[in-house]
Design a protein around this motif. Structure first.
Motif, PDB file in Angstrom:
ATOM      1  N   GLU A 159       0.900  -1.177  -0.047  1.00 19.74           N
ATOM      2  CA  GLU A 159      -0.129  -0.111   0.098  1.00 19.74           C
ATOM      3  C   GLU A 159       0.902   1.285  -0.152  1.00 19.74           C
ATOM      4  OE1 GLU A 159      -2.699  -0.683   3.157  1.00 19.74           O
ATOM      5  OE2 GLU A 159      -3.395  -2.653   1.963  1.00 19.74           O
ATOM      6  N   GLN A 160       1.980   1.192   1.072  1.00 14.20           N
ATOM      7  CA  GLN A 160       2.594   2.477   1.200  1.00 14.20           C
ATOM      8  C   GLN A 160       3.439   2.692  -0.048  1.00 14.20           C
ATOM      9  OE1 GLN A 160       4.179   3.141   5.126  1.00 14.20           O
ATOM     10  NE2 GLN A 160       5.388   4.825   4.312  1.00 14.20           N
ATOM     11  N   TYR A 161       4.343   1.502  -0.478  1.00 10.76           N
ATOM     12  CA  TYR A 161       5.236   1.676  -1.411  1.00 10.76           C
ATOM     13  C   TYR A 161       5.040   1.019  -2.837  1.00 10.76           C
ATOM     14  CZ  TYR A 161       7.945   2.686   2.576  1.00 10.76           C
ATOM     15  OH  TYR A 161       8.106   3.295   3.917  1.00 10.76           O
ATOM     16  N   LYS A 162       3.710   0.710  -3.002  1.00 12.53           N
ATOM     17  CA  LYS A 162       3.216   0.178  -4.645  1.00 12.53           C
ATOM     18  C   LYS A 162       4.083  -1.009  -4.876  1.00 12.53           C
ATOM     19  CE  LYS A 162       0.606   3.286  -3.939  1.00 12.53           C
ATOM     20  NZ  LYS A 162      -0.572   3.338  -3.056  1.00 12.53           N
ATOM     21  N   VAL A 163       4.383  -2.055  -4.077  1.00 12.63           N
ATOM     22  CA  VAL A 163       5.310  -3.315  -4.399  1.00 12.63           C
ATOM     23  C   VAL A 163       4.442  -4.218  -4.721  1.00 12.63           C
ATOM     24  CG1 VAL A 163       7.114  -4.689  -3.417  1.00 12.63           C
ATOM     25  CG2 VAL A 163       7.312  -2.449  -3.073  1.00 12.63           C
ATOM     26  N   GLU A 164       4.684  -4.869  -5.894  1.00 16.72           N
ATOM     27  CA  GLU A 164       3.627  -6.111  -6.367  1.00 16.72           C
ATOM     28  C   GLU A 164       4.543  -7.217  -5.819  1.00 16.72           C
ATOM     29  OE1 GLU A 164       3.823  -6.784 -10.392  1.00 16.72           O
ATOM     30  OE2 GLU A 164       3.104  -8.950 -10.206  1.00 16.72           O
ATOM     31  N   ILE A 165       3.573  -8.056  -4.931  1.00 15.68           N
ATOM     32  CA  ILE A 165       4.315  -9.268  -4.278  1.00 15.68           C
ATOM     33  C   ILE A 165       3.656 -10.544  -5.226  1.00 15.68           C
ATOM     34  CG2 ILE A 165       4.043 -10.409  -2.277  1.00 15.68           C
ATOM     35  CD1 ILE A 165       4.342  -8.130  -0.821  1.00 15.68           C
ATOM     36  N   ARG A 166       4.873 -11.361  -5.585  1.00 17.22           N
ATOM     37  CA  ARG A 166       4.630 -12.705  -5.936  1.00 17.22           C
ATOM     38  C   ARG A 166       5.227 -13.623  -5.136  1.00 17.22           C
ATOM     39  NH1 ARG A 166       6.975 -11.341 -11.965  1.00 17.22           N
ATOM     40  NH2 ARG A 166       5.667  -9.400 -12.317  1.00 17.22           N
ATOM     41  N   GLY A 167       4.435 -14.529  -4.636  1.00 15.83           N
ATOM     42  CA  GLY A 167       4.664 -15.549  -3.452  1.00 15.83           C
ATOM     43  C   GLY A 167       4.229 -16.968  -3.767  1.00 15.83           C
ATOM     44  N   CYS A 168       4.974 -18.078  -2.803  1.00 18.74           N
ATOM     45  CA  CYS A 168       4.445 -19.304  -3.076  1.00 18.74           C
ATOM     46  C   CYS A 168       3.280 -19.589  -2.599  1.00 18.74           C
ATOM     47  CB  CYS A 168       5.691 -19.956  -2.078  1.00 18.74           C
ATOM     48  SG  CYS A 168       5.650 -19.868  -0.529  1.00 18.74           S
ATOM     49  N   SER A 169       2.781 -20.862  -2.557  1.00 19.54           N
ATOM     50  CA  SER A 169       1.356 -21.296  -2.343  1.00 19.54           C
ATOM     51  C   SER A 169       1.067 -20.882  -0.716  1.00 19.54           C
ATOM     52  CB  SER A 169       0.847 -22.632  -2.382  1.00 19.54           C
ATOM     53  OG  SER A 169       1.783 -23.451  -1.751  1.00 19.54           O
ATOM     54  N   ALA A 170       2.004 -21.122   0.258  1.00 21.43           N
ATOM     55  CA  ALA A 170       1.913 -20.762   1.611  1.00 21.43           C
ATOM     56  C   ALA A 170       1.868 -19.055   1.813  1.00 21.43           C
ATOM     57  CB  ALA A 170       3.204 -21.324   2.510  1.00 21.43           C
ATOM     58  N   THR A 171       2.627 -18.385   1.077  1.00 21.39           N
ATOM     59  CA  THR A 171       2.509 -16.946   1.054  1.00 21.39           C
ATOM     60  C   THR A 171       0.799 -16.431   0.680  1.00 21.39           C
ATOM     61  OG1 THR A 171       4.735 -16.517   0.386  1.00 21.39           O
ATOM     62  CG2 THR A 171       3.500 -14.855   0.009  1.00 21.39           C
ATOM     63  N   LEU A 172       0.511 -17.136  -0.300  1.00 21.41           N
ATOM     64  CA  LEU A 172      -0.532 -16.632  -0.817  1.00 21.41           C
ATOM     65  C   LEU A 172      -1.955 -17.163   0.273  1.00 21.41           C
ATOM     66  CD1 LEU A 172       0.607 -16.168  -3.265  1.00 21.41           C
ATOM     67  CD2 LEU A 172      -1.188 -17.498  -4.570  1.00 21.41           C
ATOM     68  N   GLU A 173      -1.615 -18.166   1.089  1.00 18.02           N
ATOM     69  CA  GLU A 173      -2.770 -18.340   2.102  1.00 18.02           C
ATOM     70  C   GLU A 173      -2.661 -17.065   3.236  1.00 18.02           C
ATOM     71  OE1 GLU A 173      -1.367 -21.870   4.153  1.00 18.02           O
ATOM     72  OE2 GLU A 173      -1.536 -23.016   2.186  1.00 18.02           O
ATOM     73  N   ARG A 174      -1.350 -16.661   3.373  1.00 15.33           N
ATOM     74  CA  ARG A 174      -1.153 -15.380   4.220  1.00 15.33           C
ATOM     75  C   ARG A 174      -1.712 -13.861   3.504  1.00 15.33           C
ATOM     76  NH1 ARG A 174       2.175 -19.291   5.456  1.00 15.33           N
ATOM     77  NH2 ARG A 174       3.145 -19.447   7.618  1.00 15.33           N
ATOM     78  N   LEU A 175      -1.278 -14.130   2.068  1.00 16.26           N
ATOM     79  CA  LEU A 175      -1.536 -12.871   1.458  1.00 16.26           C
ATOM     80  C   LEU A 175      -2.517 -13.283   0.179  1.00 16.26           C
ATOM     81  CD1 LEU A 175       1.846 -11.547   1.083  1.00 16.26           C
ATOM     82  CD2 LEU A 175       0.443 -11.116   3.082  1.00 16.26           C
ATOM     83  N   PRO A 176      -3.999 -13.482   0.467  1.00 17.26           N
ATOM     84  CA  PRO A 176      -4.669 -13.968  -0.732  1.00 17.26           C
ATOM     85  C   PRO A 176      -4.708 -12.736  -1.743  1.00 17.26           C
ATOM     86  CG  PRO A 176      -5.956 -13.851   1.625  1.00 17.26           C
ATOM     87  CD  PRO A 176      -4.595 -13.084   1.740  1.00 17.26           C
ATOM     88  N   TRP A 177      -4.477 -11.645  -1.714  1.00 17.39           N
ATOM     89  CA  TRP A 177      -4.227 -10.618  -2.676  1.00 17.39           C
ATOM     90  C   TRP A 177      -3.054 -10.767  -3.606  1.00 17.39           C
ATOM     91  CZ3 TRP A 177       0.183  -8.068  -1.516  1.00 17.39           C
ATOM     92  CH2 TRP A 177       0.474  -7.877  -0.288  1.00 17.39           C
ATOM     93  N   ALA A 178      -2.018 -11.551  -3.119  1.00 16.93           N
ATOM     94  CA  ALA A 178      -0.717 -11.818  -3.731  1.00 16.93           C
ATOM     95  C   ALA A 178      -0.699 -12.668  -5.201  1.00 16.93           C
ATOM     96  CB  ALA A 178       0.268 -12.179  -3.184  1.00 16.93           C
ATOM     97  N   THR A 179       0.075 -12.518  -6.077  1.00 17.29           N
ATOM     98  CA  THR A 179      -0.043 -13.609  -7.280  1.00 17.29           C
ATOM     99  C   THR A 179       1.131 -14.552  -7.093  1.00 17.29           C
ATOM    100  OG1 THR A 179       1.500 -12.044  -8.411  1.00 17.29           O
ATOM    101  CG2 THR A 179      -0.919 -11.848  -8.877  1.00 17.29           C
ATOM    102  N   LEU A 180       0.753 -15.789  -7.744  1.00 18.01           N
ATOM    103  CA  LEU A 180       1.569 -16.927  -7.359  1.00 18.01           C
ATOM    104  C   LEU A 180       3.201 -16.687  -8.261  1.00 18.01           C
ATOM    105  CD1 LEU A 180       1.552 -19.720  -6.198  1.00 18.01           C
ATOM    106  CD2 LEU A 180       0.923 -20.716  -8.205  1.00 18.01           C
ATOM    107  N   ALA A 181       4.032 -16.876  -7.453  1.00 17.74           N
ATOM    108  CA  ALA A 181       5.349 -16.657  -8.101  1.00 17.74           C
ATOM    109  C   ALA A 181       5.851 -17.794  -9.051  1.00 17.74           C
ATOM    110  CB  ALA A 181       6.503 -16.568  -7.139  1.00 17.74           C
ATOM    111  N   THR A 182       6.405 -17.839 -10.031  1.00 22.97           N
ATOM    112  CA  THR A 182       7.003 -18.884 -10.839  1.00 22.97           C
ATOM    113  C   THR A 182       8.559 -19.333 -10.471  1.00 22.97           C
ATOM    114  OG1 THR A 182       7.682 -17.393 -12.621  1.00 22.97           O
ATOM    115  CG2 THR A 182       5.301 -18.137 -12.671  1.00 22.97           C
ATOM    116  N   GLU A 183       8.991 -20.291 -10.897  1.00 17.78           N
ATOM    117  CA  GLU A 183      10.352 -20.490 -10.741  1.00 17.78           C
ATOM    118  C   GLU A 183      11.325 -19.596 -11.550  1.00 17.78           C
ATOM    119  OE1 GLU A 183      12.334 -23.344  -9.586  1.00 17.78           O
ATOM    120  OE2 GLU A 183      10.261 -23.238  -8.675  1.00 17.78           O
TER     121      GLU A 183
END
Lengths: 416, 416
Positions: free
Chosen positions: A281-305
């Protein structure tokens, strides 16, 4: 004879007398170069505006045009950079080792210039002056091949620097600019073994890889940074927030900024979520995460290799939740470019293992990876940050631009 | 997956645990390797005799067969070489620099292994053991590609060393031998950036040039030696005789023997003629000289430009009469391979200029160039003599097989 061979030959011939010039005379020459840049600032800015106009006509992006642009303040800063080089200790002539042998031989290991440095870089006119200053301070001749988009600026800058050198003890031939904007001139420069002693590429990954793949002259690779910060289970949340935000957003475009945040599964989930939301929100950083990340951050996108293997240099961050220090070490061993890596932890044995086992130029415990920089280490100006393991690793101060020579003094000794 | 990629991958995986093994454990492993070589000497000699027979059938010269041949004494010497490496200080973990920054960051520069060394060499089985010992002592994995004429010997030696490593703390995978005798395996090895950190070629000029021209992995060039001895007008004749004879004939086949004798025109002509005749008659040295030389030595042959640019490694000597120190310096700058150069003089200012201005790994005043050697400098065993200016120059002891890493300790510092 091509322009490249001709100019490299002139530089090579100038290297020999240059190696014996005193520190005082080299410093005087650098100050004259700085003064000349200030005096000729208007002419330099006029030449630069030609590059800017041509770039704009060619559709160059505003961010690249900004890196290319010179104004009075920037020329002043560049000249000030030369004055700072004057203040640095001259490593040339330093006696690194003295060996007395039983047979009476007296051996001294002495720092000497490398000889002729070839510098291949992008359209950044400040690099032209920085590289010239660092090379000449260390008694090296230098052949510059800057990006063709900065050719008018570079040509004027080198003309101004030559006019200063002609009044100095340094032979003006020690500074050469390749004006041929054809790519073939780059390839020619990096195969001039015997005339060029080292090639230093500075720029994006494709420029550097072209040099690494094709140079027969030894290269100092100033490479990419896929830098990780590992948040251990015991990390202090306030420290994690400061270090992660600094490593990601203080200057995302540089090599020592963070690309991937590794978070121990046992780290405070609420604190992690809050940090991620602040980055978003403050820094406009896009977050790409693993599936466990997405459980914590449902708004994030899934990271690829591929994401984990990418140096974004942008407001994008990979996040991976790991089950252990070992999993973090394994991830880093797989994706790191061996530039700068960090662990945030209060667990001393985890810190000790991380600092020992991570193979990188700079490994941090509880500090931002953004400190990998010659000025921040106290070295003064740097010619780049080496990501290879030979010759120099990490921020390269003046000693990285030197070689050594053994002087052996005898009184008739022969080998038995 | 090719043999080269497969073995380089195994070596690369072994490099990480190997980097943290204690000096004591590494030394124990080296001693076990030495013991195993002695215990298995007969099997090694049997394997070696296969190489010798094949070589003889292929018409290999007796001098090359002699370099290839192993007997009980030679295997004993090779094992003794490993025991000598045990005695050397382990450079790994050495703290080279400590920096305390005003912001509280504590920075340490530490010696670490390079990682994986690729060694490309000729049919000399002793190099297999030496290189393995030096690499493992410094915590590096090593991938060996020896000359195919020594393949049976190398295969048995590495089998014996593996059996010892399997009883030790060092992972046996850290030592790999490429058995593929096709030249393509050499080319593949030297383009494995990411798996191999450095290539060290050892052998003749064509082997080394092939690596320099084609390797994309950083190379440490252990190159040719066109070494000069300059006899100044004021040189003591007895000292000149001893140094010149030693530099030429003590072991003509090695890189630091003399190829060209430069003689000041004012040096005692009778003494010069007597020296030349002694070289010719007592040591069977063929002399090729400039026209001024031929005036003094009518029996000599005229030297060509090509002669001055040739490393003979044989009982042949170029001679040139020069009018001044400057002419000697100019000749050396033109033809030297920057290995080892010598001035014999009683004139201190001439000596000082020569020592300062000659660009070479080792510059001598009044001593034979034959001293350029790790043992003679007091370094112990060496992996080779570097003739390049990056990373290491001159005899390369254990520190030449190391890199560095910065460890940065903070308590939450971020960059402003």
């Amino acid at each position: 004879m091509s322009e490249v061979v001709q100019k490299a030959t002139l530089a090579s011939k100038a290297a020999s007398p240059l190696a014996s010039i005193t520190t005082e005379d080299k410093n005087k020459a650098l100050l004259m170069m700085a003064d000349a840049l200030i005096e000729q600032a208007d002419a330099i800015i006029t030449a630069n505006s030609e590059d800017i106009e041509r770039g704009r006509a060619d559709g160059t992006s505003e961010s690249l045009l900004d890196r290319l642009r010179l104004d009075t303040k920037r020329v002043g800063d560049i000249a000030e950079g030369l004055r700072q080089i004057v203040e640095l200790n001259d490593p040339i002539g330093e006696v690194l080792e003295i060996i007395e042998r039983p047979n009476g031989l007296h051996i001294e290991k002495i720092r000497v210039p490398i000889g002729v440095i070839g510098m291949i870089y992008e359209a950044r006119p400040n690099v032209t002056v920085d590289a010239a200053g660092l090379a000449l301070k260390t008694g090296n001749a230098i052949v510059l091949r800057g990006g063709s988009a900065a050719l008018s600026s570079n040509r004027k800058i080198v003309e101004v620097l030559h006019s200063a050198l002609e009044q100095s003890a340094i032979p003006a031939d020690a500074l050469q600019l390749i004006e041929d904007s054809d790519r073939a001139s780059v390839n020619e420069l990096m195969r001039l073994n015997g005339l060029i002693d080292v090639i230093i590429p500075r720029g994006g990954s494709s420029l550097i890889q072209n040099v690494v793949q094709n140079s027969t002259v030894p290269v100092i690779e100033t490479g990419a940074g896929i830098c990780h910060t590992f948040v251990d289970a015991s990390a202090l949340t306030s420290m994690v927030d400061e270090i992660a935000i600094n490593a990601k957003v203080q200057r995302p475009s540089v090599c020592n900024s963070m690309e991937t945040l590794l978070v121990h599964a046992d780290y405070d989930t609420a604190a992690f979520v809050q940090l991620a939301e602040q980055l978003r929100e403050q820094y406009k950083v896009e977050i790409r995460g693993c599936s466990a990340t997405l459980e914590r951050l449902p708004w994030a996108t899934l990271a690829t290799e591929q994401d984990y293997a990418t140096e974004y240099n942008d407001y994008i961050l990979n996040v991976k939740i790991v089950g252990s220090l070992d999993e973090a070490l394994q991830h880093i061993a797989t994706y790191s470019t061996k530039h700068s890596e960090c662990i945030v932890t209060e667990n001393e044995s985890h810190a000790a293992r991380f600092m020992q086992e991570v193979d990188a130029a700079a490994v941090y415990h509880n500090a931002s990876t953004r400190f990998t920089d010659g000025f921040e280490f106290g070295f003064g100006a740097e010619i780049g940050i080496s990501t290879q393991k030979l010759h120099a690793r990490g921020p390269m101060g003046l000693p990285a631009l030197t070689s050594t020579k053994y002087k052996i003094y005898g009184n008739g000794q022969v080998r038995g």
